[in-house]
Design a protein around this motif. Structure first.
Motif, PDB file in Angstrom:
ATOM      1  N   LEU A  15       6.824  -7.049 -82.726  1.00 33.90           N
ATOM      2  CA  LEU A  15       7.921  -6.343 -82.071  1.00 33.90           C
ATOM      3  C   LEU A  15       8.966  -5.841 -83.064  1.00 33.90           C
ATOM      4  O   LEU A  15      10.090  -5.513 -82.685  1.00 33.90           O
ATOM      5  N   ALA A  16       8.591  -5.763 -84.331  1.00 37.01           N
ATOM      6  CA  ALA A  16       9.561  -5.436 -85.381  1.00 37.01           C
ATOM      7  C   ALA A  16      10.199  -4.070 -85.173  1.00 37.01           C
ATOM      8  O   ALA A  16      11.359  -3.857 -85.524  1.00 37.01           O
ATOM      9  N   ARG A  17       9.479  -3.118 -84.618  1.00 38.56           N
ATOM     10  CA  ARG A  17      10.000  -1.764 -84.442  1.00 38.56           C
ATOM     11  C   ARG A  17      10.489  -1.514 -83.013  1.00 38.56           C
ATOM     12  O   ARG A  17      10.719  -0.375 -82.608  1.00 38.56           O
ATOM     13  N   CYS A  18      10.628  -2.571 -82.260  1.00 38.00           N
ATOM     14  CA  CYS A  18      11.008  -2.462 -80.849  1.00 38.00           C
ATOM     15  C   CYS A  18      12.490  -2.811 -80.685  1.00 38.00           C
ATOM     16  O   CYS A  18      12.983  -3.779 -81.276  1.00 38.00           O
ATOM     17  N   ILE A  19      13.217  -2.013 -79.921  1.00 35.38           N
ATOM     18  CA  ILE A  19      14.606  -2.320 -79.619  1.00 35.38           C
ATOM     19  C   ILE A  19      14.653  -3.490 -78.638  1.00 35.38           C
ATOM     20  O   ILE A  19      13.911  -3.523 -77.654  1.00 35.38           O
ATOM     21  N   ILE A  20      15.534  -4.444 -78.914  1.00 36.71           N
ATOM     22  CA  ILE A  20      15.710  -5.579 -78.014  1.00 36.71           C
ATOM     23  C   ILE A  20      17.142  -5.540 -77.495  1.00 36.71           C
ATOM     24  O   ILE A  20      18.098  -5.604 -78.272  1.00 36.71           O
ATOM     25  N   VAL A  21      17.284  -5.432 -76.192  1.00 36.22           N
ATOM     26  CA  VAL A  21      18.596  -5.325 -75.553  1.00 36.22           C
ATOM     27  C   VAL A  21      18.864  -6.611 -74.788  1.00 36.22           C
ATOM     28  O   VAL A  21      18.063  -7.034 -73.957  1.00 36.22           O
ATOM     29  N   LEU A  22      19.992  -7.227 -75.092  1.00 39.39           N
ATOM     30  CA  LEU A  22      20.359  -8.506 -74.487  1.00 39.39           C
ATOM     31  C   LEU A  22      21.340  -8.295 -73.337  1.00 39.39           C
ATOM     32  O   LEU A  22      22.340  -7.603 -73.475  1.00 39.39           O
ATOM     33  N   PHE A  23      21.027  -8.916 -72.193  1.00 37.20           N
ATOM     34  CA  PHE A  23      21.948  -8.952 -71.059  1.00 37.20           C
ATOM     35  C   PHE A  23      22.344 -10.413 -70.823  1.00 37.20           C
ATOM     36  O   PHE A  23      21.494 -11.225 -70.454  1.00 37.20           O
ATOM     37  N   LEU A  24      23.605 -10.719 -71.047  1.00 37.21           N
ATOM     38  CA  LEU A  24      24.125 -12.049 -70.704  1.00 37.21           C
ATOM     39  C   LEU A  24      24.546 -11.976 -69.243  1.00 37.21           C
ATOM     40  O   LEU A  24      25.658 -11.571 -68.908  1.00 37.21           O
ATOM     41  N   ASN A  25      23.644 -12.393 -68.379  1.00 38.85           N
ATOM     42  CA  ASN A  25      23.790 -12.129 -66.945  1.00 38.85           C
ATOM     43  C   ASN A  25      24.435 -13.303 -66.208  1.00 38.85           C
ATOM     44  O   ASN A  25      24.597 -14.390 -66.736  1.00 38.85           O
ATOM     45  N   LYS A  26      24.783 -13.037 -64.944  1.00 44.04           N
ATOM     46  CA  LYS A  26      25.392 -14.007 -64.032  1.00 44.04           C
ATOM     47  C   LYS A  26      26.791 -14.422 -64.492  1.00 44.04           C
ATOM     48  O   LYS A  26      27.192 -15.586 -64.369  1.00 44.04           O
ATOM     49  N   GLU A  73      19.547 -12.941 -88.211  1.00 42.57           N
ATOM     50  CA  GLU A  73      18.887 -13.890 -89.107  1.00 42.57           C
ATOM     51  C   GLU A  73      17.366 -13.826 -89.037  1.00 42.57           C
ATOM     52  O   GLU A  73      16.686 -13.940 -90.065  1.00 42.57           O
ATOM     53  N   TYR A  74      16.820 -13.627 -87.851  1.00 44.43           N
ATOM     54  CA  TYR A  74      15.369 -13.748 -87.690  1.00 44.43           C
ATOM     55  C   TYR A  74      14.629 -12.421 -87.557  1.00 44.43           C
ATOM     56  O   TYR A  74      13.392 -12.419 -87.530  1.00 44.43           O
ATOM     57  N   SER A  75      15.314 -11.309 -87.469  1.00 44.02           N
ATOM     58  CA  SER A  75      14.619 -10.027 -87.344  1.00 44.02           C
ATOM     59  C   SER A  75      13.825  -9.722 -88.616  1.00 44.02           C
ATOM     60  O   SER A  75      14.357  -9.862 -89.725  1.00 44.02           O
ATOM     61  N   PRO A  76      12.575  -9.306 -88.496  1.00 47.19           N
ATOM     62  CA  PRO A  76      11.776  -8.991 -89.694  1.00 47.19           C
ATOM     63  C   PRO A  76      12.226  -7.723 -90.399  1.00 47.19           C
ATOM     64  O   PRO A  76      11.874  -7.519 -91.559  1.00 47.19           O
ATOM     65  N   GLN A  77      13.002  -6.875 -89.729  1.00 48.47           N
ATOM     66  CA  GLN A  77      13.500  -5.654 -90.345  1.00 48.47           C
ATOM     67  C   GLN A  77      15.013  -5.753 -90.549  1.00 48.47           C
ATOM     68  O   GLN A  77      15.740  -6.141 -89.639  1.00 48.47           O
ATOM     69  N   PRO A  78      15.488  -5.409 -91.742  1.00 53.93           N
ATOM     70  CA  PRO A  78      16.938  -5.454 -91.970  1.00 53.93           C
ATOM     71  C   PRO A  78      17.650  -4.348 -91.193  1.00 53.93           C
ATOM     72  O   PRO A  78      17.077  -3.320 -90.869  1.00 53.93           O
ATOM     73  N   ARG A  79      18.925  -4.598 -90.894  1.00 50.06           N
ATOM     74  CA  ARG A  79      19.784  -3.639 -90.203  1.00 50.06           C
ATOM     75  C   ARG A  79      19.187  -3.143 -88.890  1.00 50.06           C
ATOM     76  O   ARG A  79      19.305  -1.985 -88.522  1.00 50.06           O
ATOM     77  N   ARG A  80      18.545  -4.020 -88.218  1.00 48.63           N
ATOM     78  CA  ARG A  80      17.990  -3.699 -86.900  1.00 48.63           C
ATOM     79  C   ARG A  80      19.142  -3.593 -85.900  1.00 48.63           C
ATOM     80  O   ARG A  80      20.001  -4.478 -85.845  1.00 48.63           O
ATOM     81  N   PRO A  81      19.213  -2.539 -85.097  1.00 45.39           N
ATOM     82  CA  PRO A  81      20.344  -2.402 -84.180  1.00 45.39           C
ATOM     83  C   PRO A  81      20.340  -3.488 -83.102  1.00 45.39           C
ATOM     84  O   PRO A  81      19.286  -3.889 -82.609  1.00 45.39           O
ATOM     85  N   PHE A  82      21.533  -3.959 -82.773  1.00 45.17           N
ATOM     86  CA  PHE A  82      21.686  -4.992 -81.752  1.00 45.17           C
ATOM     87  C   PHE A  82      22.477  -4.417 -80.579  1.00 45.17           C
ATOM     88  O   PHE A  82      23.540  -3.811 -80.758  1.00 45.17           O
ATOM     89  N   TYR A  83      21.950  -4.628 -79.382  1.00 46.83           N
ATOM     90  CA  TYR A  83      22.632  -4.210 -78.159  1.00 46.83           C
ATOM     91  C   TYR A  83      22.798  -5.439 -77.277  1.00 46.83           C
ATOM     92  O   TYR A  83      21.814  -6.067 -76.887  1.00 46.83           O
ATOM     93  N   GLY A  84      24.034  -5.785 -76.982  1.00 47.34           N
ATOM     94  CA  GLY A  84      24.292  -6.946 -76.141  1.00 47.34           C
ATOM     95  C   GLY A  84      25.370  -6.661 -75.123  1.00 47.34           C
ATOM     96  O   GLY A  84      26.410  -6.065 -75.456  1.00 47.34           O
TER      97      GLY A  84
END
Length: 436
Positions: free
Chosen positions: A336-347, A392-403
């Motif tokens: 999933l290294a090239r996949c965007i991961i979007v975090l929803f802190l729900n509830k 810390e754990y993403s295999p690609q540096p500077r991977r965009p984070f969406y939360g």
């Protein structure tokens, strides 16, 4: 790709448009009936260990609740405790913790009059093809809520309900056996709705009773914080002509296991978006990876209100801890290294209610330390924790984070959040194609 870690029913306007039919009313009826039966389970356990209520001269079982209530002292007439709970004050010199609850013949009568809801719950589960929960209660343990059921994620249960609803979608050219089965299902559905309507007054009396509410409080059963909570809407939902509202639809609870695929078409542009919804217990996760190979984005839902709860399938694991473990596994996956991961802190709404009740965060999350015990502070803390693991754990540096911090039942706010996610995914794809 849509990973629903909390297994909640929400797809906003898309789901509302698909579900705005009477079959979902059956699911909401089931939510309501299960809540009542869960309360009755707790009540039966407590009454079995309590002194028998004093009996009037004639049998209370021959009187309606309204009449019996005049014979027994109503809970509302008892002085409220100092902490504001809806329950009677303990005797002088006794602590509220040790004070026995005073059950009356009204509670016995309510238990008897609501017995038909057991059959209603069984019939509605059978109609949607529900399977049993994977975790059963320990022997001798009184369940605080009925064992949760689930359905498989294919559409057969929806088709079965639509076929059973008068005026619903029946299979064309159904054979005699199938037509008879549909008629039988329709009769069971009608009977269930009639029983629910007939029990409406008793259900309201049960939920409004101060001793019952105090019993739930002492057993730490927080019905209001559970998904599929409709006890404040009994009169409307139990009505014979009930039709689910948009708000009812997004609040409905129906646990599904397996894989679902939804195709959304944007109204303005005509562009399509395919959502693959994956849900299930820990043992099912190994089967998910084939669905990730061509995914552009993963939407990860983490229920932040569950910091003090345990997994249903493994009572040794904290639910929030499990979210972090799964998040780490997905983030560090090379697949999933090239996949965007979007975090929803729900509830977030449930988190606010829980923290207003004084539940201490640091008791369950020691790393939270001495920070303020409030929803905004905890949400920001968890957002940063997930972000740190992502970096810390993403295999690609500077991977965009969406939360994002979300309340899924707030359709307007969540729709705006999803629009922002969509724009972020488009920008990321354009960047990969060297267009920006």
């Amino acid at each position: 790709m849509f990973h629903d870690h909390e297994e909640e029913v929400w797809s906003l306007d898309y789901i509302i448009s698909c579900w705005k039919t009477r079959p979902l009313g059956t699911v909401i009826h089931l939510n309501l009936v299960r809540s009542i039966n869960s309360i009755l389970d707790v009540l039966a356990h407590e009454m079995a260990n309590a002194p028998h209520p004093s009996s009037p001269a004639t049998s209370p079982f021959l009187r309606p609740v309204a009449v019996q209530a005049r014979l027994d002292p109503p809970s509302s007439a008892l002085p409220p405790p100092a902490n504001g709970a809806d329950a009677q004050s303990p005797p002088t010199g006794a602590s509220q913790k040790d004070a026995p609850l005073r059950f009356t013949n009204t509670h016995t009568l309510l238990k008897l009059r609501l017995v038909p809801l057991r059959r209603v719950e069984a019939d509605l589960k059978a109609l949607i093809g529900a399977g049993p929960n994977r975790r059963r209660g320990a022997p001798g343990r009184c369940a605080t809520r009925s064992d949760e059921f689930y359905v498989r994620s294919h559409a057969s249960w929806r088709d079965a309900l639509r076929a059973a609803v008068p005026g619903g979608r029946h299979q064309p050219q159904a054979g005699a056996d199938e037509g008879g089965a549909q008629q039988h299902a329709a009769a069971r559905l009608a009977d269930a709705a009639e029983v629910i309507a007939s029990c409406a007054e008793d259900m309201r009396a049960l939920w409004a009773d101060g001793v019952v509410r105090e019993t739930l409080r002492r057993r730490r059963v927080r019905m209001e914080q559970a998904p599929g909570f409709f006890l404040d809407d009994i009169e409307r939902i139990a009505a014979r002509n009930y039709e689910p509202s948009d708000d009812d639809i997004v609040r409905a609870r129906l646990r599904t296991l397996g894989v679902q695929e939804h195709k959304l078409v944007m109204e303005r542009t005509g562009a399509s978006l395919v959502l693959t919804r994956l849900s299930g217990a820990d043992g099912d996760r190994a089967a998910w990876f084939p669905y990730f190979d061509d995914a552009n984005a993963i939407l990860f839902l983490a229920p932040i209100s569950c910091y003090d709860e345990l997994l249903q399938e493994d009572r040794r694991v904290n639910r929030l801890e499990d979210s972090f473990l799964l998040w780490k596994a997905i983030v560090q996956s090379k697949l999933l290294a090239r996949c965007i991961i979007v975090l929803f802190l729900n509830k977030y709404d449930l988190l606010e209610k829980k923290l207003r009740g004084g539940t201490p965060v640091r008791k369950y999350l020691p790393s939270f330390g001495e920070r303020e015990n409030s929803a905004p502070v905890l949400a920001q803390y968890l957002h940063q924790k997930f972000k740190d693991q992502h970096r810390e754990y993403s295999p690609q540096p500077r991977r965009p984070f969406y939360g994002y911090v979300t309340t899924a039942i707030n359709t307007k706010a969540t729709t705006s959040t999803l629009a922002a996610v969509r724009d972020g995914v488009l920008r990321h794809n354009l960047h990969k194609a060297d267009f920006v």
